[in-house]
Write a protein that holds these residues in place. Structure first.
Motif, PDB file in Angstrom:
ATOM      1  N   ALA A 104       0.861  -1.192   0.000  1.00 23.33           N
ATOM      2  CA  ALA A 104       0.000   0.000   0.000  1.00 23.33           C
ATOM      3  C   ALA A 104       0.890   1.232   0.000  1.00 23.33           C
ATOM      4  CB  ALA A 104      -0.895   0.015   1.240  1.00 23.33           C
ATOM      5  N   VAL A 105       0.523   2.208  -0.811  1.00 21.38           N
ATOM      6  CA  VAL A 105       1.255   3.471  -0.861  1.00 21.38           C
ATOM      7  C   VAL A 105       0.282   4.584  -0.503  1.00 21.38           C
ATOM      8  CG1 VAL A 105       2.587   5.064  -2.297  1.00 21.38           C
ATOM      9  CG2 VAL A 105       2.818   2.593  -2.647  1.00 21.38           C
ATOM     10  N   ALA A 106       0.566   5.283   0.607  1.00 20.83           N
ATOM     11  CA  ALA A 106      -0.241   6.448   0.994  1.00 20.83           C
ATOM     12  C   ALA A 106       0.542   7.691   0.569  1.00 20.83           C
ATOM     13  CB  ALA A 106      -0.480   6.454   2.505  1.00 20.83           C
ATOM     14  N   LEU A 107       0.015   8.380  -0.428  1.00 26.34           N
ATOM     15  CA  LEU A 107       0.712   9.554  -0.970  1.00 26.34           C
ATOM     16  C   LEU A 107       0.379  10.789  -0.141  1.00 26.34           C
ATOM     17  CD1 LEU A 107      -0.025   8.632  -4.649  1.00 26.34           C
ATOM     18  CD2 LEU A 107       2.275   8.866  -3.706  1.00 26.34           C
ATOM     19  N   THR A 108       1.281  11.762  -0.159  1.00 24.16           N
ATOM     20  CA  THR A 108       1.029  12.977   0.623  1.00 24.16           C
ATOM     21  C   THR A 108      -0.104  13.807   0.011  1.00 24.16           C
ATOM     22  OG1 THR A 108       2.893  13.986  -0.528  1.00 24.16           O
ATOM     23  CG2 THR A 108       3.293  13.209   1.701  1.00 24.16           C
ATOM     24  N   LEU A 166      -0.869   4.312   6.261  1.00 27.31           N
ATOM     25  CA  LEU A 166      -1.510   5.518   6.798  1.00 27.31           C
ATOM     26  C   LEU A 166      -0.863   5.930   8.124  1.00 27.31           C
ATOM     27  CD1 LEU A 166      -5.242   4.858   5.882  1.00 27.31           C
ATOM     28  CD2 LEU A 166      -3.743   6.653   4.980  1.00 27.31           C
ATOM     29  N   SER A 167      -0.490   4.950   8.937  1.00 26.11           N
ATOM     30  CA  SER A 167       0.089   5.288  10.242  1.00 26.11           C
ATOM     31  C   SER A 167       1.482   5.897  10.102  1.00 26.11           C
ATOM     32  CB  SER A 167       0.120   4.060  11.158  1.00 26.11           C
ATOM     33  OG  SER A 167       1.091   3.162  10.691  1.00 26.11           O
ATOM     34  N   GLY A 168       2.133   5.692   8.961  1.00 27.68           N
ATOM     35  CA  GLY A 168       3.463   6.270   8.751  1.00 27.68           C
ATOM     36  C   GLY A 168       3.434   7.602   8.028  1.00 27.68           C
ATOM     37  N   ARG A 169       2.244   8.010   7.620  1.00 23.53           N
ATOM     38  CA  ARG A 169       2.092   9.236   6.816  1.00 23.53           C
ATOM     39  C   ARG A 169       2.707  10.464   7.489  1.00 23.53           C
ATOM     40  NH1 ARG A 169      -4.052  10.315   6.100  1.00 23.53           N
ATOM     41  NH2 ARG A 169      -3.619   9.840   8.261  1.00 23.53           N
ATOM     42  N   PHE A 170       2.603  10.555   8.817  1.00 23.71           N
ATOM     43  CA  PHE A 170       3.116  11.757   9.497  1.00 23.71           C
ATOM     44  C   PHE A 170       4.616  11.936   9.257  1.00 23.71           C
ATOM     45  CE2 PHE A 170       5.398  10.556  13.512  1.00 23.71           C
ATOM     46  CZ  PHE A 170       5.216   9.190  13.467  1.00 23.71           C
ATOM     47  N   LEU A 171       5.321  10.838   9.028  1.00 25.59           N
ATOM     48  CA  LEU A 171       6.769  10.949   8.779  1.00 25.59           C
ATOM     49  C   LEU A 171       7.045  11.432   7.354  1.00 25.59           C
ATOM     50  CD1 LEU A 171       7.925   7.741  10.667  1.00 25.59           C
ATOM     51  CD2 LEU A 171       8.371  10.115  11.332  1.00 25.59           C
ATOM     52  N   ALA A 172       6.137  11.127   6.439  1.00 25.78           N
ATOM     53  CA  ALA A 172       6.291  11.634   5.066  1.00 25.78           C
ATOM     54  C   ALA A 172       5.917  13.110   4.994  1.00 25.78           C
ATOM     55  CB  ALA A 172       5.425  10.813   4.106  1.00 25.78           C
ATOM     56  N   HIS A 173       5.131  13.571   5.980  1.00 28.33           N
ATOM     57  CA  HIS A 173       4.634  14.945   6.004  1.00 28.33           C
ATOM     58  C   HIS A 173       5.428  15.826   6.967  1.00 28.33           C
ATOM     59  CE1 HIS A 173       1.007  15.078   3.593  1.00 28.33           C
ATOM     60  NE2 HIS A 173       0.549  13.983   4.137  1.00 28.33           N
ATOM     61  N   GLY A 174       6.667  15.469   7.265  1.00 27.87           N
ATOM     62  CA  GLY A 174       7.480  16.296   8.169  1.00 27.87           C
ATOM     63  C   GLY A 174       6.880  16.424   9.555  1.00 27.87           C
ATOM     64  N   GLY A 175       6.204  15.367  10.027  1.00 24.68           N
ATOM     65  CA  GLY A 175       5.674  15.356  11.395  1.00 24.68           C
ATOM     66  C   GLY A 175       4.194  15.670  11.485  1.00 24.68           C
ATOM     67  N   VAL A 213       9.121   7.978   1.835  1.00 26.75           N
ATOM     68  CA  VAL A 213       9.749   8.876   0.857  1.00 26.75           C
ATOM     69  C   VAL A 213       9.350  10.287   1.287  1.00 26.75           C
ATOM     70  CG1 VAL A 213      10.129   9.318  -1.587  1.00 26.75           C
ATOM     71  CG2 VAL A 213       9.163   7.109  -0.868  1.00 26.75           C
ATOM     72  N   PRO A 214      10.251  11.019   1.963  1.00 28.99           N
ATOM     73  CA  PRO A 214       9.861  12.313   2.545  1.00 28.99           C
ATOM     74  C   PRO A 214       9.212  13.231   1.515  1.00 28.99           C
ATOM     75  CG  PRO A 214      12.043  11.678   3.306  1.00 28.99           C
ATOM     76  CD  PRO A 214      11.669  10.696   2.231  1.00 28.99           C
ATOM     77  N   GLY A 215       8.072  13.787   1.926  1.00 27.46           N
ATOM     78  CA  GLY A 215       7.354  14.722   1.055  1.00 27.46           C
ATOM     79  C   GLY A 215       6.498  14.047   0.008  1.00 27.46           C
ATOM     80  N   ILE A 216       6.642  12.727  -0.155  1.00 21.62           N
ATOM     81  CA  ILE A 216       5.945  12.050  -1.260  1.00 21.62           C
ATOM     82  C   ILE A 216       5.033  10.911  -0.795  1.00 21.62           C
ATOM     83  CG2 ILE A 216       6.252  10.698  -3.381  1.00 21.62           C
ATOM     84  CD1 ILE A 216       8.789  12.288  -3.921  1.00 21.62           C
ATOM     85  N   ALA A 217       5.560   9.982  -0.001  1.00 21.56           N
ATOM     86  CA  ALA A 217       4.753   8.786   0.260  1.00 21.56           C
ATOM     87  C   ALA A 217       5.182   8.025   1.503  1.00 21.56           C
ATOM     88  CB  ALA A 217       4.841   7.837  -0.942  1.00 21.56           C
ATOM     89  N   SER A 218       4.212   7.299   2.066  1.00 21.59           N
ATOM     90  CA  SER A 218       4.458   6.301   3.108  1.00 21.59           C
ATOM     91  C   SER A 218       4.066   4.961   2.486  1.00 21.59           C
ATOM     92  CB  SER A 218       3.596   6.621   4.335  1.00 21.59           C
ATOM     93  OG  SER A 218       3.597   5.551   5.239  1.00 21.59           O
ATOM     94  N   ILE A 219       4.988   4.004   2.508  1.00 24.69           N
ATOM     95  CA  ILE A 219       4.765   2.731   1.810  1.00 24.69           C
ATOM     96  C   ILE A 219       4.789   1.594   2.821  1.00 24.69           C
ATOM     97  CG2 ILE A 219       5.596   1.212  -0.029  1.00 24.69           C
ATOM     98  CD1 ILE A 219       7.503   3.595  -0.810  1.00 24.69           C
ATOM     99  N   ALA A 220       3.782   0.721   2.780  1.00 22.61           N
ATOM    100  CA  ALA A 220       3.814  -0.490   3.606  1.00 22.61           C
ATOM    101  C   ALA A 220       3.806  -1.688   2.678  1.00 22.61           C
ATOM    102  CB  ALA A 220       2.616  -0.539   4.542  1.00 22.61           C
ATOM    103  N   VAL A 221       4.719  -2.614   2.932  1.00 28.49           N
ATOM    104  CA  VAL A 221       4.769  -3.830   2.124  1.00 28.49           C
ATOM    105  C   VAL A 221       4.817  -5.010   3.081  1.00 28.49           C
ATOM    106  CG1 VAL A 221       7.296  -3.708   1.911  1.00 28.49           C
ATOM    107  CG2 VAL A 221       5.998  -4.928   0.196  1.00 28.49           C
TER     108      VAL A 221
END
Ligand code: DON
Length: 309
Positions: free
Chosen positions: A42-46, A206-215, A269-277
């Motif tokens: 799953a890829v959650a994009l910013t 989704l739970s990792g999205r905050f790290l892709a969004h600079g917190g 991927v900072p600014g772009i995506a949170s990926i779960a595999v």
């Protein structure tokens, strides 16, 4: 840029055809019964989109990936004081090494190896009953993923408790050095439960999205941690997130990631995506074999790398 709606299903189909899937973790009996044929991504994009393929809606044990969430909570509690009890260097050793802990006088190398994560859990136990600490961690993950259906798999927690002799050794050893403030069985009770949180790829991304969004939870959403703290958590994921396989993961994939012995990997991927595999078979370092390969292929296809201009 290639369309993820096409890239992800093609990647899942390619992974479904592979026979070299690694070995499912067997030292936690409840994990050994998982079908090694599973593969989800799953890829959650910013920009808010979530794109999935394969078994992305099937729950699995997130195991050590939970250490990102406990580290985030512990830094919120004690700030940089945490670094007096845990180091920030890659271990270059297996995630459950006892020799290294002895050599370093009970101060674990980093918060992602087991010993370090047990100290982090000990921090979260301060002024709490174990049940409250588990509740706090679970509610934090539910909040990040915006999904209250996420639960702890009690069978996995019990299975690890019954067989976690190495972790008991690590905890007792640190207690002897004064680096564990609660009884080993209490700290480990919480540790085994947060490792046993079950999520599917969609929830994990989704739970990792905050790290892709600079917190932040979303582009202009609630701030979970400061931008500086998010960057530092990502730095630790890059250098320590795959144990003695961290260098190779950075070399091949080029983004911060955290693995778990349940076969999951969370990549950012900072600014772009949170990926779960997720693929349950592990390589020789205890990291998902096909999960690592799939992330390498995805990053290359999308030209995602923290080292790219
Ligand atoms: O403590 C353990 O051994 C497990 N609960 C977690 C280890 C883990 O996920 C290591 N990851 N690759």
């Amino acid at each position: 840029m290639p369309e993820l709606e096409e890239v992800l299903p093609a990647l899942a189909a390619e992974m479904a055809d592979r026979d070299d899937r690694g070995e499912v973790a067997s030292y936690i009996p409840q994990l050994s019964i998982i079908d090694p044929k599973r593969f989800g991504i799953a890829v959650a994009l910013t920009d808010g989109r979530v794109i999935t393929a394969g078994d992305a809606d099937e729950s699995f044990s997130i195991q050590s990936i939970s250490k990102i969430f406990t580290l985030t909570l512990a830094l919120g509690k004690v700030g940089d004081g945490l670094w007096r009890r845990v180091g920030r260097e890659p271990s270059g050793n297996p995630f459950n090494s006892i020799v290294q802990l002895e050599r370093e006088h009970g101060i674990p190398r980093n918060p992602f190896i087991n010993a370090g994560a047990i100290v982090v859990t000990d921090v979260l136990l301060a002024d709490h009953q174990p049940r409250e600490a588990i509740g706090e961690i679970l509610r934090f993950v539910q909040f990040l993923a915006d999904d209250e259906s996420i639960v702890v798999d009690r069978d996995v927690a019990a299975s690890e408790k019954a067989t976690g002799f190495r972790n008991f050794a690590l905890a007792n050893y640190m207690r002897a050095f004064g680096n564990l403030h609660h009884a080993p069985e209490l700290a480990l009770g919480v540790y085994f439960h947060h490792c046993a949180i079950a999520m599917n790829c969609r929830q994990l991304a989704l739970s990792g999205r905050f790290l892709a969004h600079g917190g932040r939870l979303s582009q202009d959403g609630h701030s979970v941690v400061s931008n500086e703290r998010a960057r530092r958590i990502l730095a630790l994921m890059l250098t320590c997130g795959h144990y003695d396989g961290s260098g190779d993961f950075a070399f091949r994939v080029g983004i911060p990631g955290k693995s778990g012995v349940g076969g999951g990997i969370l990549g950012i991927v900072p600014g772009i995506a949170s990926i779960a595999v997720w693929s349950p078979g592990l390589n020789e370092n205890g990291n998902s074999k096909l999960g690592s390969i799939a992330l390498e292929k995805l990053a290359r296809t999308m030209n995602w790398s923290i080292f790219a201009p």
